[in-house]
Design a protein around this motif. Structure first.
Motif, PDB file in Angstrom:
ATOM      1  N   ILE A 112       0.865  -1.175   0.000  1.00  0.00           N
ATOM      2  CA  ILE A 112       0.000   0.000   0.000  1.00  0.00           C
ATOM      3  C   ILE A 112       0.903   1.227   0.000  1.00  0.00           C
ATOM      4  N   ASN A 113       0.785   2.045  -1.036  1.00  0.00           N
ATOM      5  CA  ASN A 113       1.652   3.203  -1.200  1.00  0.00           C
ATOM      6  C   ASN A 113       0.904   4.487  -0.826  1.00  0.00           C
ATOM      7  N   GLY A 114       0.305   4.519   0.364  1.00  0.00           N
ATOM      8  CA  GLY A 114      -0.451   5.682   0.803  1.00  0.00           C
ATOM      9  C   GLY A 114      -1.931   5.378   0.842  1.00  0.00           C
ATOM     10  N   THR A 115      -2.740   6.398   1.032  1.00  0.00           N
ATOM     11  CA  THR A 115      -4.188   6.202   1.074  1.00  0.00           C
ATOM     12  C   THR A 115      -4.792   6.587  -0.267  1.00  0.00           C
ATOM     13  N   GLY A 116      -5.927   5.974  -0.582  1.00  0.00           N
ATOM     14  CA  GLY A 116      -6.607   6.276  -1.833  1.00  0.00           C
ATOM     15  C   GLY A 116      -7.338   5.068  -2.371  1.00  0.00           C
ATOM     16  N   TYR A 174      -7.786   1.909  -5.392  1.00  0.00           N
ATOM     17  CA  TYR A 174      -6.943   0.746  -5.678  1.00  0.00           C
ATOM     18  C   TYR A 174      -5.635   1.099  -6.383  1.00  0.00           C
ATOM     19  N   SER A 175      -5.523   2.300  -6.940  1.00  0.00           N
ATOM     20  CA  SER A 175      -4.303   2.678  -7.646  1.00  0.00           C
ATOM     21  C   SER A 175      -3.099   2.834  -6.713  1.00  0.00           C
ATOM     22  N   VAL A 176      -3.324   2.915  -5.390  1.00  0.00           N
ATOM     23  CA  VAL A 176      -2.205   3.025  -4.456  1.00  0.00           C
ATOM     24  C   VAL A 176      -1.594   1.662  -4.132  1.00  0.00           C
ATOM     25  N   GLU A 210       0.569  -1.514  -4.985  1.00  0.00           N
ATOM     26  CA  GLU A 210       1.686  -1.841  -5.865  1.00  0.00           C
ATOM     27  C   GLU A 210       1.953  -3.333  -5.795  1.00  0.00           C
ATOM     28  N   ARG A 217      -6.973   1.470   3.823  1.00  0.00           N
ATOM     29  CA  ARG A 217      -6.301   1.892   2.595  1.00  0.00           C
ATOM     30  C   ARG A 217      -6.902   3.182   2.058  1.00  0.00           C
ATOM     31  N   ARG A 218      -8.226   3.307   2.110  1.00  0.00           N
ATOM     32  CA  ARG A 218      -8.886   4.525   1.616  1.00  0.00           C
ATOM     33  C   ARG A 218      -8.606   5.730   2.496  1.00  0.00           C
TER      34      ARG A 218
END
Length: 66
Positions: free
Chosen positions: A12-16, A18-20, A22, A53-54
């Motif tokens: 998980i490359n940050g919050t947001g 599904y595009s975060v 990797e 994640r969100r």
């Protein structure tokens, strides 16, 4: 990287949305003297994981994403 030294992982490359997430090959962690390495064959995602994640839980539990 050699296949013997890597593992598949989703980070998980940050919050947001599904595009975060990797997906890729990452180095297998180095095991210390007081550590164990567990091979995980399958896992799941819960509603809590998605909310975290969100960013829905950000700051509410004292934890933050990198």
């Amino acid at each position: 990287m050699s296949e013997l030294n890597t593992m598949k992982a989703v980070r998980i490359n940050g919050t947001g949305d599904y595009s975060v997430l990797e997906y890729g090959d990452y180095p297998i962690p180095v095991v210390g003297d007081n550590d164990i390495l567990v091979k995980v064959m399958a896992t799941s995602v819960s509603g809590w994981d998605i909310k975290y994640r969100r960013g829905d839980l950000f700051g509410k539990n004292g934890h933050a994403l990198p």
